[in-house]
Scaffold this active site. Sequence first.
Site, PDB file in Angstrom:
ATOM      1  CE  LYS A 112       8.372 -11.145 -14.123  1.00 37.44           C
ATOM      2  NZ  LYS A 112       9.690 -11.190 -13.504  1.00 37.44           N
ATOM      3  CD  GLN A 152      13.147 -10.502 -14.101  1.00 35.37           C
ATOM      4  OE1 GLN A 152      12.040 -10.048 -13.831  1.00 35.37           O
ATOM      5  NE2 GLN A 152      13.357 -11.792 -14.256  1.00 35.37           N
ATOM      6  CG  ASP A 185       9.829 -10.459  -6.865  1.00 33.95           C
ATOM      7  OD1 ASP A 185       9.051 -11.294  -7.357  1.00 33.95           O
ATOM      8  OD2 ASP A 185      10.897 -10.115  -7.397  1.00 33.95           O
TER       9      ASP A 185
END
Length: 289
Positions: free
Chosen positions: A59, A103, A126
């Site tokens: 990422k 994460q 997200d």
Amino acid sequence: MADRTRQTIVVDGLALAQGIRKQLAEEVGRYAAAGKRVPCLAVVLAGDDPASASYIMGKQRACSRIGMDAIERRLPASASEQDVLLVVEELNLNDAVDGILVQLPLPEGISANEIAAAIDPAKDVDALHPTTAGKLLLGTPTLAACTPLGIIEILDHYEIEIEAANAVVIGRSNIVGKPVSLMLQRRNATVTMCHSKTRNLREVCQQADILVAAVGVPRLVKADWIKAGAAVIDVGVSNIDGTLVGDVDTDGAMGIASIVTPHRRGVGPMTITMLLRNTLTAYRARTGE
Ligand code: GUN
């Protein structure tokens, strides 16, 4: 026997992703050329799961390749929920950070929902904060989950008709199953959500014009589950003795499906690309640029 007379297109998620990233790079480049701050993504990793470490590296690399900034916060596997919340709060308050991604999975004892709820919704790339997820539910999305956004991009790119299609989604996770169902419904598909308790899963899947498999059960979807001409999207990735396997028997889908995503270079590159796009969207909304 399945009719295997169709020319199935194997989705090139990498090529599609690269095309979109080129556009994003141009947009970021315009801010840099004007002397403006560039968008910045913050990634948080708690614990030492090697797969997660590799994902966050990917990422950050993707950010730097399009000229975006990326910062990383790492915590040990022994970190408490409070430790992670403190990092999130620091990033919420940092004006130079536009997107925050924590994460998953988190170490045992840390609630992913509590952490998601602590992220500033304006930086929620997200889309797991209740406000962000709720806006999608109510039909007024700002930021939306990356993998579902990537799936819709794939369907549109390959000119799969979503309106009035029968869409079957296997899996009801907050990160894929639920948001992709809502996005397909917003585009006027008739959506059936399936899960571990669904009866006659094979027969339900046989009705699908669009089939999204996101459960993490290796090769669950077999050739005789797939309707002729269906668009088959495989989100699942399982590690079987070191080999990555999807939720779909991809070989079995060949000659039956209209398109199928491979489990490498399929949905994955599009997920990261949508994360970049969400970060740019958050930057624009926050800065008014
Ligand atoms: N772990 C695997 N996929 C994801 C994702 O899309 N977001 C986060 N935060 N963690 C993940």
